[in-house]
Design an enzyme around this catalytic site. Structure first.
Site, PDB file in Angstrom:
ATOM      1  N   CYS A 112     -28.168 -40.580   1.800  1.00 47.88           N
ATOM      2  CA  CYS A 112     -26.791 -40.646   1.273  1.00 47.88           C
ATOM      3  C   CYS A 112     -26.594 -41.783   0.274  1.00 47.88           C
ATOM      4  O   CYS A 112     -25.551 -41.867  -0.368  1.00 47.88           O
ATOM      5  CB  CYS A 112     -25.798 -40.774   2.417  1.00 47.88           C
ATOM      6  SG  CYS A 112     -26.085 -39.575   3.712  1.00 47.88           S
ATOM      7  N   HIS A 249     -19.319 -43.073  -0.102  1.00 51.70           N
ATOM      8  CA  HIS A 249     -19.982 -41.876   0.411  1.00 51.70           C
ATOM      9  C   HIS A 249     -19.055 -41.211   1.427  1.00 51.70           C
ATOM     10  O   HIS A 249     -18.536 -41.867   2.336  1.00 51.70           O
ATOM     11  CB  HIS A 249     -21.319 -42.274   1.051  1.00 51.70           C
ATOM     12  CG  HIS A 249     -21.911 -41.194   1.888  1.00 51.70           C
ATOM     13  ND1 HIS A 249     -22.047 -39.901   1.440  1.00 51.70           N
ATOM     14  CD2 HIS A 249     -22.375 -41.199   3.170  1.00 51.70           C
ATOM     15  CE1 HIS A 249     -22.574 -39.170   2.394  1.00 51.70           C
ATOM     16  NE2 HIS A 249     -22.777 -39.914   3.454  1.00 51.70           N
ATOM     17  N   ASN A 279     -19.875 -33.808   4.590  1.00 53.68           N
ATOM     18  CA  ASN A 279     -20.812 -34.818   4.098  1.00 53.68           C
ATOM     19  C   ASN A 279     -21.919 -34.129   3.306  1.00 53.68           C
ATOM     20  O   ASN A 279     -22.715 -33.380   3.875  1.00 53.68           O
ATOM     21  CB  ASN A 279     -21.381 -35.553   5.317  1.00 53.68           C
ATOM     22  CG  ASN A 279     -22.410 -36.602   4.957  1.00 53.68           C
ATOM     23  OD1 ASN A 279     -22.888 -36.663   3.829  1.00 53.68           O
ATOM     24  ND2 ASN A 279     -22.752 -37.420   5.927  1.00 53.68           N
TER      25      ASN A 279
END
Ligand code: ACO
Length: 320
Positions: A112, A249, A279
């Site tokens: 990420c 993020h 996500n």
């Protein structure tokens, strides 16, 4: 040292909107549980699109936004943990799809944080004068790595891609960068590769799915994001109160809210689109940038923060 600016941003969505309600028919979960624990309502998942296709579509939009031809790109970096193939790299396949004939193209793996890590490579490559125009893409098809029977993970993730073009400029807009990793504690978030087997070694079965210790990841994230924000402001003239937009993020709404509270920052300054996307790992920051940019004004100070598997983390301070 050369200056660097963002000259184009693009994004692309996977083809299918999977709602919390539909997920509740697949595993034992509910819209209420997912919404209150994560803030996620829907996620786009692939109904046939590959990582390369999503990446190429986002890249084409970023090129259009920057008003440059693919053939002008010097470098293409794709951050992904879900490449279509180990070889060729996703970046080489994107290069071919775009016709970016003079690019150097390669993938990086930083989960990420991949977009922040890729941006740092791009920005430093421009600063040292090696290249002038670099395309950085975060692209993922995480849905192929998910155990759809595991409610602890399957509710969290989505597919997509975002792309940013960095260009050399006399008027520098990248004010600072910070990255770090902690391989020692990487076991809280894992995704296996091809298991070790050869003429000497019998294959051991390993799970092909993403595995996560949710509580450890939550603790890591809420601890590291404030550090990322503080570090990227250090040795600059920019103060925390000068920041107009925090693009973090998009892992979990509770992480964003906890960071805002811990740092006494108005939580409306934290951009959120995880309700729509879930996500999307390396794709989440450039997708968020693409959607947030309509609200940016010239001169706005913006902080981007990535954190995730590895463990990895990093931040970027830029001026719009
Ligand atoms: N639906 C319904 N119940 C569920 C679900 C679900 N989808 N998932 C877990 N549960 C249950 C558990 O089985 C458990 O039940 P039990 O008490 O009977 O055993 C209960 O809910 C509580 O489970 P916890 O894991 O303790 O739930 P928690 O409140 O910690 O929330 C969550 C879980 C949302 C994953 C949280 O730990 C978190 O936010 N972690 C951060 C993880 C994250 O953001 N990961 C993203 C990837 S990493 C990254 O991008 C950096």
């Amino acid at each position: 040292m050369k200056g660097v600016k963002i000259s184009g941003i693009g994004s692309s969505k996977a083809g299918y909107v999977l709602t919390n309600e539909e997920l509740s028919t697949i595993v034992d979960t509910s819209d209420e549980w997912i919404t209150t624990r994560t803030g996620i309502k829907n996620r786009y998942i692939s109904n046939g699109q590959t990582t390369t296709e999503l990446a190429s579509k986002a890249a084409a939009l970023a090129l259009k936004n920057a008003n440059i031809e693919a053939s002008a790109l010097d470098m293409i970096i794709v951050a992904t943990i879900t490449p279509d193939l180990f070889m060729p790299s996703t970046a080489c396949m994107v290069q071919s799809a775009l016709g970016a004939i003079k690019s150097t193209a390669f993938d990086i793996s930083a989960a990420c944080s991949g977009f922040i890590y890729g941006s740092k490579i791009a920005i430093n490559s421009i600063r040292c004068g090696d290249v002038k125009k670099v395309l950085v893409i975060g692209a993922e098809v995480l849905s192929k790595t998910i155990n759809w029977q595991d409610r602890n993970t399957c509710v969290l993730f989505g597919d997509g891609a975002g792309a940013v073009i960095y260009e050399a400029t006399d008027n520098n807009k990248i004010l600072n960068m910070y990255t770090q990793s902690d391989g020692k504690n990487g076991c809280s978030l894992t995704l296996n590769s091809t298991p070790l087997k050869n003429c000497l070694i019998e294959e051991k079965l390993v799970t092909p799915y993403m595995q996560m210790d949710g509580r450890e990841v939550y603790k890591f994230a809420t601890n590291i994001v404030p550090i990322c924000i503080e570090k990227v402001l250090q040795n600059t003239e920019v103060k925390l109160s000068d920041i107009k937009h925090f693009i973090l993020h998009q892992a979990n709404e509770r992480i964003l809210d906890a960071v805002a509270k811990k740092m006494k920052i108005d939580k409306s300054l934290f951009f959120k689109n995880l309700d729509k996307y879930g996500n999307t790992s390396a794709a989440s920051i450039p997708i968020a940038l693409y959607e947030a940019k309509a609200n940016f004004n010239t001169g706005d100070k913006i902080v981007l923060v990535g954190f995730g598997g590895g463990l990895t983390w990093g931040s970027l301070l830029l001026e719009w």
